[in-house]
Scaffold this motif. Structure first.
Motif, PDB file in Angstrom:
ATOM      1  N   LYS A   1      28.880  37.257  -9.290  1.00  0.00           N
ATOM      2  CA  LYS A   1      28.315  37.228  -7.761  1.00  0.00           C
ATOM      3  C   LYS A   1      26.985  38.052  -7.559  1.00  0.00           C
ATOM      4  O   LYS A   1      26.070  37.671  -6.964  1.00  0.00           O
ATOM      5  CB  LYS A   1      29.114  38.024  -7.076  1.00  0.00           C
ATOM      6  N   LEU A   2      26.818  39.012  -8.269  1.00  0.00           N
ATOM      7  CA  LEU A   2      25.759  40.145  -8.089  1.00  0.00           C
ATOM      8  C   LEU A   2      24.555  39.292  -9.010  1.00  0.00           C
ATOM      9  O   LEU A   2      23.308  39.303  -8.688  1.00  0.00           O
ATOM     10  CB  LEU A   2      25.901  41.651  -8.911  1.00  0.00           C
ATOM     11  N   ALA A   3      24.906  38.537  -9.971  1.00  0.00           N
ATOM     12  CA  ALA A   3      23.723  37.931 -10.742  1.00  0.00           C
ATOM     13  C   ALA A   3      23.193  36.806  -9.849  1.00  0.00           C
ATOM     14  O   ALA A   3      21.950  36.475  -9.816  1.00  0.00           O
ATOM     15  CB  ALA A   3      24.562  37.327 -11.953  1.00  0.00           C
ATOM     16  N   ALA A   4      24.098  36.124  -9.181  1.00  0.00           N
ATOM     17  CA  ALA A   4      23.473  35.051  -8.333  1.00  0.00           C
ATOM     18  C   ALA A   4      22.809  35.642  -7.206  1.00  0.00           C
ATOM     19  O   ALA A   4      21.877  34.982  -6.792  1.00  0.00           O
ATOM     20  CB  ALA A   4      24.937  34.134  -7.613  1.00  0.00           C
ATOM     21  N   VAL A   5      23.259  36.542  -6.698  1.00  0.00           N
ATOM     22  CA  VAL A   5      22.463  37.466  -5.622  1.00  0.00           C
ATOM     23  C   VAL A   5      21.117  37.846  -6.037  1.00  0.00           C
ATOM     24  O   VAL A   5      20.093  37.501  -5.365  1.00  0.00           O
ATOM     25  CB  VAL A   5      23.151  38.626  -4.875  1.00  0.00           C
ATOM     26  N   ALA A   6      21.037  38.322  -7.348  1.00  0.00           N
ATOM     27  CA  ALA A   6      19.855  38.691  -7.697  1.00  0.00           C
ATOM     28  C   ALA A   6      18.969  37.503  -8.163  1.00  0.00           C
ATOM     29  O   ALA A   6      17.643  37.421  -7.680  1.00  0.00           O
ATOM     30  CB  ALA A   6      20.043  39.385  -9.303  1.00  0.00           C
ATOM     31  N   GLN A   7      19.369  36.395  -8.463  1.00  0.00           N
ATOM     32  CA  GLN A   7      18.452  35.116  -8.539  1.00  0.00           C
ATOM     33  C   GLN A   7      18.198  34.701  -7.302  1.00  0.00           C
ATOM     34  O   GLN A   7      16.949  34.099  -7.358  1.00  0.00           O
ATOM     35  CB  GLN A   7      19.480  34.229  -9.450  1.00  0.00           C
ATOM     36  N   GLN A   8      18.886  34.561  -6.364  1.00  0.00           N
ATOM     37  CA  GLN A   8      18.369  34.085  -5.177  1.00  0.00           C
ATOM     38  C   GLN A   8      17.333  34.933  -4.633  1.00  0.00           C
ATOM     39  O   GLN A   8      16.279  34.541  -3.854  1.00  0.00           O
ATOM     40  CB  GLN A   8      19.702  33.911  -4.157  1.00  0.00           C
ATOM     41  N   ALA A   9      17.291  36.416  -4.738  1.00  0.00           N
ATOM     42  CA  ALA A   9      16.590  37.108  -4.432  1.00  0.00           C
ATOM     43  C   ALA A   9      15.159  37.130  -5.096  1.00  0.00           C
ATOM     44  O   ALA A   9      14.170  37.087  -4.263  1.00  0.00           O
ATOM     45  CB  ALA A   9      17.125  38.661  -4.457  1.00  0.00           C
ATOM     46  N   VAL A  10      15.144  36.674  -6.214  1.00  0.00           N
ATOM     47  CA  VAL A  10      13.892  36.273  -7.012  1.00  0.00           C
ATOM     48  C   VAL A  10      13.483  34.941  -6.665  1.00  0.00           C
ATOM     49  O   VAL A  10      12.268  34.728  -6.339  1.00  0.00           O
ATOM     50  CB  VAL A  10      14.139  36.356  -8.459  1.00  0.00           C
ATOM     51  N   LEU A  11      14.441  33.914  -6.746  1.00  0.00           N
ATOM     52  CA  LEU A  11      13.987  32.713  -6.567  1.00  0.00           C
ATOM     53  C   LEU A  11      14.054  32.349  -4.959  1.00  0.00           C
ATOM     54  O   LEU A  11      15.384  31.951  -4.394  1.00  0.00           O
ATOM     55  CB  LEU A  11      14.623  31.768  -7.343  1.00  0.00           C
ATOM     56  N   ARG A  12      13.344  32.347  -4.118  1.00  0.00           N
ATOM     57  CA  ARG A  12      13.477  31.854  -2.777  1.00  0.00           C
ATOM     58  C   ARG A  12      13.422  30.437  -2.433  1.00  0.00           C
ATOM     59  O   ARG A  12      12.962  29.859  -3.373  1.00  0.00           O
ATOM     60  CB  ARG A  12      12.221  32.397  -1.973  1.00  0.00           C
ATOM     61  N   PRO A  13      14.128  29.962  -1.608  1.00  0.00           N
ATOM     62  CA  PRO A  13      14.248  28.713  -1.439  1.00  0.00           C
ATOM     63  C   PRO A  13      12.762  28.004  -0.990  1.00  0.00           C
ATOM     64  O   PRO A  13      12.125  28.681  -0.462  1.00  0.00           O
ATOM     65  CB  PRO A  13      15.130  28.431  -0.049  1.00  0.00           C
ATOM     66  N   LEU A  14      12.690  26.755  -1.665  1.00  0.00           N
ATOM     67  CA  LEU A  14      11.367  26.087  -1.406  1.00  0.00           C
ATOM     68  C   LEU A  14      11.401  24.939  -0.531  1.00  0.00           C
ATOM     69  O   LEU A  14      12.483  24.335  -0.560  1.00  0.00           O
ATOM     70  CB  LEU A  14      10.688  25.674  -2.711  1.00  0.00           C
ATOM     71  N   GLY A  15      10.407  24.835   0.283  1.00  0.00           N
ATOM     72  CA  GLY A  15      10.258  23.520   1.178  1.00  0.00           C
ATOM     73  C   GLY A  15      11.044  23.548   2.205  1.00  0.00           C
ATOM     74  O   GLY A  15      11.517  24.620   2.608  1.00  0.00           O
TER      75      GLY A  15
END
Length: 375
Positions: free
Chosen positions: A126-140
């Protein structure tokens, strides 16, 4: 008797069982039923009850410690019942029943440790997923005059974390996008990806020339990595219908136009960020309806039985329909089917569609000409 013990042990207090607990419980109950049938067929002598200790250990492989205790209680009760059915309870039979009880305690402890470790792994995921989402913001779905969609496909089901990166920003110099791939995996790769994206989100607004953006990113990477670490990247700028691409050791984007798929290879190769790349821009004039696919090398390396996924051959059929989001969904589905769900590397995908210039704007000068004029 077994059903009564099972009802008390497994239906009290904690809600429905997890799939793992149901599987472990089913296997353990099947084993106890088999041993019980053999004991009944063998007569009054309790010759096989010691085998019932395998029940709680079998459950411990998948089920919770509460289920293991329930299975162990059922096994102990059954063993004691068969022991009491003997004319005279022998010492070996009593030891067997005691062994079932002791084995139950050991199996429950093992299951508790396994559960705790599984919870820790789930929390890390879960922490890894949160970190990934913090790095890669949604586009479009729209940036400037471009329709944009992005997708991150993880090679592992347990943790969506890696070093692939992408971003799109609407700057005074046009819409600028980056896609990149950090050498390595895990938290170190995410840390470096966050450094690149943080620098890009700043300098993309400040530098008129994409080559200056590349120089700034290269310095940011060089300050943050060792001698063997690097980041491949492709930077794209759309300004007034003019597309400018610079490439630092990254797979060439694919331009989809009227049924054709055109790899936009750079005029000259350049090394990745971290190795002082000297880039030469490639400039294309966009037409309304053109689509551009940016991707990391996980897509090019996806294969089954030694055969690589035919990205260029299937790109138009998969990506040329519906919205850009529909196109990426079709590509991901085809890719997962091709590799039978087993990817060797994470994949980042960005698909953009050019909708046409803003009315009233004159044709803009691409960033490479701006940089030349300023120098």
């Amino acid at each position: 008797m077994l059903c009564g013990v099972r009802t008390k042990a497994f239906q009290s207090g904690r809600g429905p069982l997890s799939p793992g607990s149901r599987a472990g419980l089913g296997a353990a109950v099947g084993l106890l039923a088999l041993v019980s049938a053999v004991e009944v067929a063998d007569g009054r002598a309790a010759n096989y009850i010691a085998l019932m200790v395998a029940g709680p250990f079998l459950a411990a492989a998948l089920a919770s410690w509460r289920v293991v205790l329930g299975v162990g209680a059922a096994a102990t009760v059954l063993g004691a019942a068969f022991a009491l059915g003997e004319r005279t309870v022998s010492l070996s039979t009593a030891v067997a029943v005691a062994g079932i009880a002791l084995g139950t305690a050991m199996a429950a402890a093992t299951a508790a440790v396994r559960e705790r470790q599984a919870e820790q792994i789930a929390e890390l995921s879960k922490l890894a997923a949160v970190a990934q989402q913090a790095v890669l913001r949604p586009l479009g779905p729209q940036v400037g005059m471009l329709s944009v969609a992005a997708r991150y496909i993880s090679s592992t089901a347990t943790a969506e974390i890696g070093g692939d990166l992408y971003e799109a920003v609407d700057t005074p110099y046009g819409v600028r996008m980056i896609i990149g791939d950090v050498r390595g995996k895990g938290l170190d790769a995410v840390r470096l990806a966050s450094i690149v994206l943080g620098s890009y989100r700043h300098v993309a607004y400040e530098r008129a020339d994409l080559r200056a953006v590349v120089a700034d990113l290269d310095r940011a990477v060089a300050r943050s990595v060792g001698d063997e670490d690097f980041v491949t990247a492709a930077l794209v700028e759309e300004r007034g219908g003019t597309l400018t691409i610079v490439n630092c050791g990254h797979p060439a984007p694919l331009l989809l136009r009227r049924g054709a798929v055109i790899p936009l290879e750079p005029p000259a190769p350049a090394p990745p960020l971290g190795f002082m790349p000297v880039v030469r821009p490639r400039v294309e004039r966009l037409e309304p309806g053109d689509r551009l696919l940016l991707f990391t090398d996980g897509l090019g390396e996806a294969r089954r039985d030694g055969e690589f996924f035919p990205t260029a051959d299937r790109a138009w059929r998969l990506l040329g329909h519906g919205t850009v989001g529909d196109g990426l969904a079709s590509l991901e589905a085809a890719l997962v089917e091709w590799v039978h769900g087993r990817l060797d590397d994470d994949i980042a995908l960005v698909l953009m569609e050019y909708r046409g210039s803003r009315t009233g704007l004159t044709a803009a000068v691409p960033s490479w000409e701006v940089g030349a004029a300023e120098s």
